[in-house]
Design an enzyme around this catalytic site. Sequence first.
Site, PDB file in Angstrom:
ATOM      1  N   LYS A 170       0.752  -0.910  -0.006  1.00 58.23           N
ATOM      2  CA  LYS A 170       0.019   0.113   0.003  1.00 58.23           C
ATOM      3  C   LYS A 170       0.901   1.256   0.066  1.00 58.23           C
ATOM      4  O   LYS A 170       0.751   2.129  -0.671  1.00 58.23           O
ATOM      5  CB  LYS A 170      -0.878   0.014   1.226  1.00 58.23           C
ATOM      6  CG  LYS A 170      -1.525   1.205   1.769  1.00 58.23           C
ATOM      7  CD  LYS A 170      -2.936   1.447   0.839  1.00 58.23           C
ATOM      8  CE  LYS A 170      -3.174   3.003   1.208  1.00 58.23           C
ATOM      9  NZ  LYS A 170      -4.436   3.485   0.382  1.00 58.23           N
ATOM     10  N   LYS A 241      16.767  11.310 -25.468  1.00 58.88           N
ATOM     11  CA  LYS A 241      16.806  12.352 -26.555  1.00 58.88           C
ATOM     12  C   LYS A 241      15.166  13.071 -26.188  1.00 58.88           C
ATOM     13  O   LYS A 241      15.384  14.208 -26.035  1.00 58.88           O
ATOM     14  CB  LYS A 241      16.900  11.862 -27.996  1.00 58.88           C
ATOM     15  CG  LYS A 241      16.387  12.983 -28.892  1.00 58.88           C
ATOM     16  CD  LYS A 241      15.688  12.438 -30.252  1.00 58.88           C
ATOM     17  CE  LYS A 241      14.374  11.354 -30.057  1.00 58.88           C
ATOM     18  NZ  LYS A 241      13.625  11.254 -30.903  1.00 58.88           N
TER      19      LYS A 241
HETATM   20  P1  NAD Z   1     -10.819   9.587   9.370  1.00 61.45           P
HETATM   21  O1  NAD Z   1     -10.059  10.613  10.367  1.00 61.45           O
HETATM   22  O2  NAD Z   1     -12.139  10.255   8.698  1.00 61.45           O
HETATM   23  O3  NAD Z   1     -11.245   8.388  10.579  1.00 61.45           O
HETATM   24  C1  NAD Z   1     -10.298   8.040  11.671  1.00 61.45           C
HETATM   25  C2  NAD Z   1     -11.219   7.952  12.457  1.00 61.45           C
HETATM   26  O4  NAD Z   1     -10.691   7.259  13.474  1.00 61.45           O
HETATM   27  C3  NAD Z   1     -11.757   9.074  13.160  1.00 61.45           C
HETATM   28  O5  NAD Z   1     -13.369   8.811  13.118  1.00 61.45           O
HETATM   29  C4  NAD Z   1     -11.379   9.144  14.609  1.00 61.45           C
HETATM   30  O6  NAD Z   1     -12.176   9.839  15.555  1.00 61.45           O
HETATM   31  C5  NAD Z   1     -11.168   7.723  15.056  1.00 61.45           C
HETATM   32  N1  NAD Z   1     -10.141   7.474  16.076  1.00 61.45           N
HETATM   33  C6  NAD Z   1      -9.102   8.348  16.181  1.00 61.45           C
HETATM   34  N2  NAD Z   1      -8.274   7.863  17.306  1.00 61.45           N
HETATM   35  C7  NAD Z   1      -9.037   6.934  17.829  1.00 61.45           C
HETATM   36  C8  NAD Z   1      -9.031   6.235  18.976  1.00 61.45           C
HETATM   37  N3  NAD Z   1      -7.935   6.376  20.096  1.00 61.45           N
HETATM   38  N4  NAD Z   1     -10.058   5.499  19.279  1.00 61.45           N
HETATM   39  C9  NAD Z   1     -11.121   5.382  18.589  1.00 61.45           C
HETATM   40  N5  NAD Z   1     -11.194   6.062  17.465  1.00 61.45           N
HETATM   41  C10 NAD Z   1     -10.483   6.911  17.020  1.00 61.45           C
HETATM   42  O7  NAD Z   1      -9.855   8.977   8.386  1.00 61.45           O
HETATM   43  P2  NAD Z   1      -9.951   8.067   7.027  1.00 61.45           P
HETATM   44  O8  NAD Z   1      -9.893   8.906   5.795  1.00 61.45           O
HETATM   45  O9  NAD Z   1     -11.244   7.301   7.476  1.00 61.45           O
HETATM   46  O10 NAD Z   1      -8.681   7.094   6.965  1.00 61.45           O
HETATM   47  C11 NAD Z   1      -8.617   5.871   7.979  1.00 61.45           C
HETATM   48  C12 NAD Z   1      -7.254   5.273   7.497  1.00 61.45           C
HETATM   49  O11 NAD Z   1      -7.544   4.625   6.157  1.00 61.45           O
HETATM   50  C13 NAD Z   1      -6.327   6.112   7.137  1.00 61.45           C
HETATM   51  O12 NAD Z   1      -5.154   5.244   7.779  1.00 61.45           O
HETATM   52  C14 NAD Z   1      -6.010   6.500   5.762  1.00 61.45           C
HETATM   53  O13 NAD Z   1      -4.746   6.725   5.275  1.00 61.45           O
HETATM   54  C15 NAD Z   1      -6.584   5.209   5.255  1.00 61.45           C
HETATM   55  N6  NAD Z   1      -7.332   5.579   3.966  1.00 61.45           N
HETATM   56  C16 NAD Z   1      -7.953   6.546   3.641  1.00 61.45           C
HETATM   57  C17 NAD Z   1      -8.723   6.904   2.419  1.00 61.45           C
HETATM   58  C18 NAD Z   1      -9.615   8.154   2.250  1.00 61.45           C
HETATM   59  O14 NAD Z   1      -9.687   8.157   0.791  1.00 61.45           O
HETATM   60  N7  NAD Z   1     -10.002   8.787   3.118  1.00 61.45           N
HETATM   61  C19 NAD Z   1      -8.282   5.915   1.375  1.00 61.45           C
HETATM   62  C20 NAD Z   1      -7.456   4.917   1.411  1.00 61.45           C
HETATM   63  C21 NAD Z   1      -7.033   4.580   2.953  1.00 61.45           C
END
Ligand code: NAD
Length: 302
Positions: A170, A241
Site C-alpha cells: 500500500k 533524446k
Molecule cells: P478519518 O480521520 O476520517 O477516520 C479516523 C477515525 O478514527 C476518526 O473517526 C477518529 O475519531 C477515529 N479515532 C482516532 N483515534 C481513535 C481512538 N483512539 N479510538 C477510537 N477512534 C479513534 O480517516 P479516514 O479517511 O477514514 O482514514 C482512515 C485510514 O484509512 C487512514 O489510515 C487513511 O490513511 C486510510 N485511507 C484513507 C482513504 C481516504 O480516501 N480517506 C483511502 C484509503 C485509505
Amino acid sequence: MRIGFIGLGNMGGPMALNVLKAGHTMVVTDLRHELAKPHLAQGATWGDTPKAVAQVSEVVFTSLPGPREVEAVALGAGGILEGAARGTVYVDLSTNSATLIRKIHGVCAERGVDVLDAPVSGGVPGARSGKLAVLVGGDAALYRRVKPVLDSIGDKVTWVGSIGCGTVAKLVHNMVSACSRMAIAEGMTLGVKAGVAPEVLLDALSKGSFGQGRVLKDMIPNTVFPGAFDDVNFALKLLRKDVGLATELGREYHVPMMIAALAEQQLEEALRRGWGDKDSMTFFRLQEERAGVELRTGKRGA
Ligand code: NAD
C-alpha cells in the site's frame, strides 16, 4: 461472526456498514460517538473502549488515522490487547507503518491473538460501494478464514505475503501514485504553457502508451522481470533524446521541472554505462544497483 469495529471515520464508517449488511453482529467505537448513529440504527451496539469492543468480538477491525492511533488502540491502556481473548483476530485496515504492525503482531502473538494488516485503496466512494482493493499481509490460513468478511468491504481482496506486506504494498502504491502525479503536473504545465489546450493534452496523454497503462501491464512484466533489456522495443538513447527535448522546451518556456531534470540525469548515467542501444527500461538497473535488489522473476509476465 461477532465483529468489532474501531474508527468510524470517512473510510471506517461505510466499511463497517457494509460488514453489518453482510449479516454479522457488530460492536463499534470511535472517539466521536455521533459517527456510530447509522451503525446503531442498523443493529450494532456501542463499546466504550477498544478493550470493551475486543472483549465481545471474534474479529476486531481498526480504521484509524495512522501509527500513533493504531499503537494506542491496539497496545495502550484500555486497548484491544487488554480485552482480546486467545484466538481473537485483529485486522488493521488503516494505512499504517509496516514496522509497527509487525511489532504489534509479535506482541499479540505472545498472548494468542492473531493479527493481519489489510490496508485499503479506493477512497470513500469505494468504501461506500464495497469496491475497495484490500491488500492483506499475514498468515495465509488466517487470511482465508477472515476473507469472507473482507469480501464485504472490497471486491479486490488480495493476499500479498507475510505480516506487514499488505502495508508495504500500500505504501509503495501511494508513493508511486504521488510521484507520478507530480511528473504529470510538470508535464501538463509545460504542455499548456507551450500552447496545447489542457483537455486536449490530457486526451493525448491518455491515448499514448503511458496513458494506456503499458508500463505496468507490459514493460515491467515483459522486460524488467525476465531481464530482457536486449530485446529493444524503444531504445534508451531515444528516450534520453525525448526527455532532453522536453527539458529544453521547459527552459524555453520557463517551466521548472524537477522530476524531469532528475529523470534526464538518470538517463544520462545509463547512457554513460553504454546502455544507449538497450531497451529504454534498462534504467531500472541503476535503481536496482542503488537499492541492492533485483526485480527478476526469471520469466515473462506478472
Ligand atoms: P478519518 O480521520 O476520517 O477516520 C479516523 C477515525 O478514527 C476518526 O473517526 C477518529 O475519531 C477515529 N479515532 C482516532 N483515534 C481513535 C481512538 N483512539 N479510538 C477510537 N477512534 C479513534 O480517516 P479516514 O479517511 O477514514 O482514514 C482512515 C485510514 O484509512 C487512514 O489510515 C487513511 O490513511 C486510510 N485511507 C484513507 C482513504 C481516504 O480516501 N480517506 C483511502 C484509503 C485509505
